[in-house]
Design a protein around this motif. Sequence first.
Motif, PDB file in Angstrom:
ATOM      1  N   ARG A  71      -5.955  -4.301   2.008  1.00  0.00           N
ATOM      2  CA  ARG A  71      -6.876  -3.203   1.675  1.00  0.00           C
ATOM      3  C   ARG A  71      -8.303  -3.734   1.585  1.00  0.00           C
ATOM      4  O   ARG A  71      -8.559  -4.708   0.869  1.00  0.00           O
ATOM      5  N   VAL A  72      -9.223  -3.104   2.321  1.00  0.00           N
ATOM      6  CA  VAL A  72     -10.645  -3.458   2.208  1.00  0.00           C
ATOM      7  C   VAL A  72     -11.430  -2.146   2.168  1.00  0.00           C
ATOM      8  O   VAL A  72     -11.618  -1.481   3.195  1.00  0.00           O
ATOM      9  N   VAL A  73     -11.835  -1.758   0.979  1.00  0.00           N
ATOM     10  CA  VAL A  73     -12.575  -0.502   0.804  1.00  0.00           C
ATOM     11  C   VAL A  73     -13.830  -0.801  -0.015  1.00  0.00           C
ATOM     12  O   VAL A  73     -13.752  -1.479  -1.049  1.00  0.00           O
ATOM     13  N   ALA A  74     -14.944  -0.289   0.439  1.00  0.00           N
ATOM     14  CA  ALA A  74     -16.223  -0.587  -0.213  1.00  0.00           C
ATOM     15  C   ALA A  74     -16.432   0.228  -1.478  1.00  0.00           C
ATOM     16  O   ALA A  74     -16.094   1.412  -1.521  1.00  0.00           O
TER      17      ALA A  74
ATOM     18  N   THR B  67       0.878  -1.183   0.000  1.00  0.00           N
ATOM     19  CA  THR B  67       0.000   0.000   0.000  1.00  0.00           C
ATOM     20  C   THR B  67       0.913   1.230   0.000  1.00  0.00           C
ATOM     21  O   THR B  67       2.102   1.093   0.295  1.00  0.00           O
ATOM     22  N   PRO B  68       0.389   2.414  -0.301  1.00  0.00           N
ATOM     23  CA  PRO B  68       1.291   3.571  -0.428  1.00  0.00           C
ATOM     24  C   PRO B  68       2.180   3.824   0.794  1.00  0.00           C
ATOM     25  O   PRO B  68       3.364   4.102   0.643  1.00  0.00           O
ATOM     26  N   ASP B  69       1.648   3.713   2.021  1.00  0.00           N
ATOM     27  CA  ASP B  69       2.540   3.930   3.176  1.00  0.00           C
ATOM     28  C   ASP B  69       2.909   2.619   3.880  1.00  0.00           C
ATOM     29  O   ASP B  69       3.476   2.630   4.972  1.00  0.00           O
TER      30      ASP B  69
ATOM     31  N   ILE C 292     -22.072  -1.276   3.316  1.00  0.00           N
ATOM     32  CA  ILE C 292     -22.219   0.012   4.005  1.00  0.00           C
ATOM     33  C   ILE C 292     -20.836   0.492   4.412  1.00  0.00           C
ATOM     34  O   ILE C 292     -20.234   0.033   5.387  1.00  0.00           O
ATOM     35  N   GLY C 293     -20.332   1.396   3.596  1.00  0.00           N
ATOM     36  CA  GLY C 293     -19.042   2.019   3.856  1.00  0.00           C
ATOM     37  C   GLY C 293     -19.091   3.415   3.265  1.00  0.00           C
ATOM     38  O   GLY C 293     -20.153   3.880   2.840  1.00  0.00           O
ATOM     39  N   ARG C 294     -17.922   4.068   3.236  1.00  0.00           N
ATOM     40  CA  ARG C 294     -17.890   5.411   2.656  1.00  0.00           C
ATOM     41  C   ARG C 294     -17.174   5.408   1.310  1.00  0.00           C
ATOM     42  O   ARG C 294     -17.132   6.430   0.627  1.00  0.00           O
ATOM     43  N   GLY C 295     -16.551   4.280   0.981  1.00  0.00           N
ATOM     44  CA  GLY C 295     -15.842   4.213  -0.291  1.00  0.00           C
ATOM     45  C   GLY C 295     -14.521   4.959  -0.252  1.00  0.00           C
ATOM     46  O   GLY C 295     -13.948   5.273  -1.294  1.00  0.00           O
ATOM     47  N   GLU C 296     -14.031   5.220   0.973  1.00  0.00           N
ATOM     48  CA  GLU C 296     -12.791   5.988   1.108  1.00  0.00           C
ATOM     49  C   GLU C 296     -11.800   5.197   1.956  1.00  0.00           C
ATOM     50  O   GLU C 296     -12.105   4.838   3.103  1.00  0.00           O
ATOM     51  N   GLY C 297     -10.649   4.933   1.403  1.00  0.00           N
ATOM     52  CA  GLY C 297      -9.642   4.166   2.140  1.00  0.00           C
ATOM     53  C   GLY C 297      -8.813   5.055   3.048  1.00  0.00           C
ATOM     54  O   GLY C 297      -8.380   6.138   2.647  1.00  0.00           O
ATOM     55  N   VAL C 298      -8.597   4.607   4.281  1.00  0.00           N
ATOM     56  CA  VAL C 298      -7.746   5.326   5.238  1.00  0.00           C
ATOM     57  C   VAL C 298      -6.721   4.321   5.753  1.00  0.00           C
ATOM     58  O   VAL C 298      -7.088   3.226   6.191  1.00  0.00           O
ATOM     59  N   SER C 299      -5.443   4.679   5.695  1.00  0.00           N
ATOM     60  CA  SER C 299      -4.415   3.727   6.144  1.00  0.00           C
ATOM     61  C   SER C 299      -4.318   3.761   7.670  1.00  0.00           C
ATOM     62  O   SER C 299      -4.725   4.732   8.323  1.00  0.00           O
ATOM     63  N   VAL C 300      -3.734   2.699   8.218  1.00  0.00           N
ATOM     64  CA  VAL C 300      -3.557   2.631   9.673  1.00  0.00           C
ATOM     65  C   VAL C 300      -2.702   3.811  10.150  1.00  0.00           C
ATOM     66  O   VAL C 300      -3.002   4.450  11.159  1.00  0.00           O
TER      67      VAL C 300
END
Length: 324
Positions: free
Chosen positions: A287-290, A210-212, A249-257
């Motif tokens: 990665r798990v993003v809706a 993942t990027p970071d 049900i998600g926001r469709g936005e990935g946020v890294s730890v």
Amino acid sequence: MSYLITGGAGYIGSHVVRALREAGEPVVVLDNLTTGIADRVPEDVPLVVGSTLDRALLDRTFAAHEITDVVHLAAKKQVGESVEMPLHYYRENVHGLQTLLEAMAAAGVGRFVFSSSAAVYGMPDVDLVTEDTPCAPINPYGETKLVGEWMARAVGKAHGISTACLRYFNVAGAATPELADTGVFNIVPMVFEKLTEGAAPRIFGDDYDTPDGTCIRDYIHVADLADAHVAAARRLAEPGPVRDLTLNIGRGEGVSVREMIDLICEVTGHQGVTAQVTPRRPGDPARVVAAADRITRELGWKARHDVREMIASAWAGWGLRGRH
Ligand SMILES: NC(=O)c1ccc[n+]([C@@H]2O[C@H](COP(=O)([O-])OP(=O)(O)OC[C@H]3O[C@@H](n4cnc5c(N)ncnc54)[C@H](O)[C@@H]3O)[C@@H](O)[C@H]2O)c1
Ligand SMILES: O=c1ccn([C@@H]2O[C@H](COP(=O)(O)OP(=O)(O)O[C@H]3O[C@H](CO)[C@H](O)[C@H](O)[C@H]3O)[C@@H](O)[C@H]2O)c(=O)[nH]1
């Protein structure tokens, strides 16, 4: 008509109770209080203390409260525990659901909303997880949710019960501090605990692709999640054919730890704290993003709260700890 909310004394269930009442719907809670808290149920909402495994109690409850709709949140939800105690998870989550569906079919209940989870997807190797991404759970918890979906759909079809399976992504936040999650099983409370102890928050692995280098998730505010239940319940109640919905049900936005921990430190006033990188936690997908657009198309629902609001509201609830 009345809604039966199983697990309505739990973290998410208490938010669903609140949202349905605010929408003007009469609700009844059934909860065995194993992880639920009776004080979360408003005084004027009937609380039936007992298990979804108790068929006689279910029959009495459906009759006494003239239940027409069921929202089923009662379940065990800890992934690690499900690996240690799979039979317990199958019993509570699958047999509990089977018993509930049997009682619903016998009572002629026509509408069913089921708490499913992104855990049904397992380790999805896609940028955005759609509802058609193949389901391949990697732990007993996720398996019980997938079997639950299968059972709910099959019974819905055979008995004319309109069904919505809602696959929650990573839930966080609280509508009011009293309704905050009291468990320390997910990243937000786990980081709060470390910060409160004066210890470094942990990053479970920074060598992912993942990027970071840290895992990416899709976080959803529990108040938005509760509103999605109201939208789904309303759709099922509209006149028309028997419905069968499966919705992320998600926001469709990935946020890294790493981004999440930085934001938690900022929002809670712990700037300057450095996270400690530890080895990977087994079973964590990178990665798990809706893909979150189907529910918007189908129900007109869209998340309103961002990650900062999730953290701030969870932190307000964290401040009440020990007072329960
Ligand atoms: N919290 C999350 O991140 C998340 C993510 C995806 C799906 N889910 C699902 O959402 C639902 C609610 O989760 P939560 O986070 O509010 O957990 P929770 O533990 O706070 O709530 C579960 C509630 O169900 C009750 N319960 C458990 N087994 C029961 C049974 N057999 N009969 C009657 N009551 C029973 C518990 O006492 C508790 O009040 C669960 O089905 C869970 O699998 C949660
Ligand atoms: O102190 C911590 C806590 C968590 N993490 C990481 O943060 C991410 C999120 O972890 P959570 O435990 O908060 O959530 P999960 O994504 O593992 O799982 C959650 O979401 C799943 C659906 O995707 C299931 O619903 C499951 O029940 C629910 O706990 C993971 O990469 C985890 O390794 C850390 O680095 N440090």
